[in-house]
Write a protein that holds these residues in place. Sequence first.
Motif, PDB file in Angstrom:
ATOM      1  N   LEU A  24       2.857 -11.117  -1.275  1.00  0.00           N
ATOM      2  CA  LEU A  24       2.806 -12.572  -1.445  1.00  0.00           C
ATOM      3  C   LEU A  24       3.348 -13.311  -0.231  1.00  0.00           C
ATOM      4  O   LEU A  24       2.827 -14.366   0.146  1.00  0.00           O
ATOM      5  CB  LEU A  24       3.623 -12.975  -2.683  1.00  0.00           C
ATOM      6  N   HIS A  25       4.389 -12.782   0.394  1.00  0.00           N
ATOM      7  CA  HIS A  25       5.106 -13.545   1.415  1.00  0.00           C
ATOM      8  C   HIS A  25       4.429 -13.572   2.777  1.00  0.00           C
ATOM      9  O   HIS A  25       4.833 -14.338   3.643  1.00  0.00           O
ATOM     10  CB  HIS A  25       6.526 -12.993   1.577  1.00  0.00           C
ATOM     11  N   ALA A  26       3.371 -12.762   2.972  1.00  0.00           N
ATOM     12  CA  ALA A  26       2.794 -12.627   4.309  1.00  0.00           C
ATOM     13  C   ALA A  26       1.384 -13.186   4.434  1.00  0.00           C
ATOM     14  O   ALA A  26       0.775 -13.053   5.489  1.00  0.00           O
ATOM     15  CB  ALA A  26       2.803 -11.156   4.724  1.00  0.00           C
ATOM     16  N   THR A  27       0.871 -13.803   3.385  1.00  0.00           N
ATOM     17  CA  THR A  27      -0.498 -14.330   3.410  1.00  0.00           C
ATOM     18  C   THR A  27      -0.504 -15.800   3.000  1.00  0.00           C
ATOM     19  O   THR A  27       0.375 -16.241   2.257  1.00  0.00           O
ATOM     20  CB  THR A  27      -1.405 -13.538   2.441  1.00  0.00           C
ATOM     21  N   GLY A  28      -1.504 -16.529   3.464  1.00  0.00           N
ATOM     22  CA  GLY A  28      -1.597 -17.936   3.101  1.00  0.00           C
ATOM     23  C   GLY A  28      -1.782 -18.138   1.614  1.00  0.00           C
ATOM     24  O   GLY A  28      -1.068 -18.934   0.981  1.00  0.00           O
ATOM     25  N   VAL A  29      -2.749 -17.407   1.032  1.00  0.00           N
ATOM     26  CA  VAL A  29      -2.965 -17.537  -0.411  1.00  0.00           C
ATOM     27  C   VAL A  29      -1.736 -17.052  -1.172  1.00  0.00           C
ATOM     28  O   VAL A  29      -1.375 -17.595  -2.220  1.00  0.00           O
ATOM     29  CB  VAL A  29      -4.229 -16.763  -0.859  1.00  0.00           C
ATOM     30  N   GLY A  30      -1.061 -16.040  -0.638  1.00  0.00           N
ATOM     31  CA  GLY A  30       0.133 -15.527  -1.301  1.00  0.00           C
ATOM     32  C   GLY A  30       1.261 -16.539  -1.329  1.00  0.00           C
ATOM     33  O   GLY A  30       1.954 -16.688  -2.338  1.00  0.00           O
TER      34      GLY A  30
END
Length: 259
Positions: free
Chosen positions: A139-145
């Motif tokens: 979750l912490h490393a992606t835009g949608v995340g």
Amino acid sequence: MAGGTSTPGATVVSRALSVLYAFDNTHRRLTVTEVARRADLPVPTTHRLLRELVAGDALVRGDDGRYAVGRRLWDIGQLAPERTELRNAASPFLSDIHAATRATVHLAVRDGFEVLYLDRLSGRASVPVVSRTGSRLPLHATGVGKVLLAHAPEEVRECVLAGRLRRLTAHTVTHAGLLRQQLDGVRRDGYATTTDEMTLGACSIAVPVTRPAPADNTPAADPDVVAALGIVVPTLKRARTRLLTALQVAAQGIARNLQ
């Protein structure tokens, strides 16, 4: 362990499920021994179950003897009513964004502490993208995340922030305080961005997809975010506003289709 059981009272179904649950995003191809260990089952039992699951097209066996999830399971998973409705509602808008930008477009939901990619349209530009339809990423490393984490229940956010934030690249945000500030900004501004955080050479921008407000227009304390919509491009320096507008328009359209 993957949550399996080897107790005498375990049913055939529970053992078969333990075998299937041995596979996840970081364990895509497993040997018989690896499946047995993760499912907490004897090797002979595991081998028999694997043989039956392959015969039923639930799993496939490669030339190297390793097993992997079969397409049949993914097809069955797509029959889940909520996600089928969401993908159908989003499909035309993903196509419109892809046609207008020629970038990689994602539709994703939160599944526990990971991003689950429900749909992906690949872009033409040579941008390194590791996501695939059906795959899971942090979750912490992606835009949608980041969008999904920002709008997740407080206990989920706090658990992620208190845990080990895995570093995928030199630019991945792994400081809990900085990530918390970013999540506050996502809720305030209505979108998230990343730069080289998941893979080098890839930037992303993402927005929430919210479920329509009640018919009586009763104001909600927090938006009911059901998914995130994102684009992956080489850079956001010149096209941020244009891409954000396209995503926001598409998210509004998806929300209308969910009514």
